[in-house]
Design a protein around this motif. Structure first.
Motif, PDB file in Angstrom:
ATOM      1  N   LYS A  39       0.847  -1.181   0.000  1.00  0.00           N
ATOM      2  CA  LYS A  39       0.000   0.000   0.000  1.00  0.00           C
ATOM      3  C   LYS A  39       0.894   1.247   0.000  1.00  0.00           C
ATOM      4  N   TRP A  41       0.285   4.399  -0.292  1.00  0.00           N
ATOM      5  CA  TRP A  41      -0.215   5.582   0.387  1.00  0.00           C
ATOM      6  C   TRP A  41      -0.018   5.504   1.902  1.00  0.00           C
ATOM      7  N   LYS A  42       0.335   4.334   2.428  1.00  0.00           N
ATOM      8  CA  LYS A  42       0.577   4.203   3.863  1.00  0.00           C
ATOM      9  C   LYS A  42       2.014   4.532   4.240  1.00  0.00           C
ATOM     10  N   LYS A  44       5.438   7.100   3.684  1.00  0.00           N
ATOM     11  CA  LYS A  44       5.838   8.437   3.243  1.00  0.00           C
ATOM     12  C   LYS A  44       6.999   8.333   2.269  1.00  0.00           C
ATOM     13  N   LYS A  90       0.189  14.313  -2.277  1.00  0.00           N
ATOM     14  CA  LYS A  90      -0.961  14.795  -1.525  1.00  0.00           C
ATOM     15  C   LYS A  90      -2.135  13.816  -1.566  1.00  0.00           C
ATOM     16  N   LYS A  92      -4.233  10.207  -1.298  1.00  0.00           N
ATOM     17  CA  LYS A  92      -4.272   9.072  -0.371  1.00  0.00           C
ATOM     18  C   LYS A  92      -5.139   7.968  -0.962  1.00  0.00           C
ATOM     19  N   GLY A  93      -4.884   6.738  -0.535  1.00  0.00           N
ATOM     20  CA  GLY A  93      -5.728   5.604  -0.904  1.00  0.00           C
ATOM     21  C   GLY A  93      -5.681   5.252  -2.374  1.00  0.00           C
ATOM     22  N   TYR A  96      -4.191   7.625  -5.009  1.00  0.00           N
ATOM     23  CA  TYR A  96      -2.730   7.598  -5.145  1.00  0.00           C
ATOM     24  C   TYR A  96      -2.309   6.452  -6.055  1.00  0.00           C
TER      25      TYR A  96
END
Length: 107
Positions: A39, A41-42, A44, A90, A92-93, A96
């Motif tokens: 994943k 988006w989890k 950075k 910017k 998420k999920g 992204y």
């Protein structure tokens, strides 16, 4: 006896505290289903600045063949290139994961 119980209690509390720490997993370290189900988006990602040499000289043919690199007196110019898309960072999920950069280009 009280010291042993107190020690064991603190030991288990410290284990729980370390278990909740974020992991620094790189996608290249993963294998199999863990790689497939990664994943992004989890985790950075930090934009990286890369420096490249800017060359004005583009010789072709005999001029390139007869060039003497040790006699080159040109000063190298470095160009900063930022790697990492700020727009995508910017998101998420699934937005992204399904990001399509070619659809957002304006001409």
């Amino acid at each position: 006896m009280k010291k042993e119980i107190l020690f064991l209690g603190l030991f288990f509390i410290s284990l729980c505290a370390f278990a909740q720490e974020k992991s620094n997993v790189k996608r290249t370290d993963l294998i199999g289903p863990a790689y497939k189900n990664y994943k992004p988006w989890k985790h950075k990602t930090i934009p990286v600045t890369v420096y490249s040499v800017k060359r004005k000289e583009s010789l072709l043919g005999p001029e390139y063949k007869n060039r003497k690199p040790w006699a080159d007196t040109n000063v190298a110019e470095y160009v900063a290139i930022s790697v990492g898309n700020n727009e995508r960072l910017k998101l998420k999920g699934p937005a992204y994961k399904n990001y399509k950069p070619w659809k957002n280009k304006t001409k």
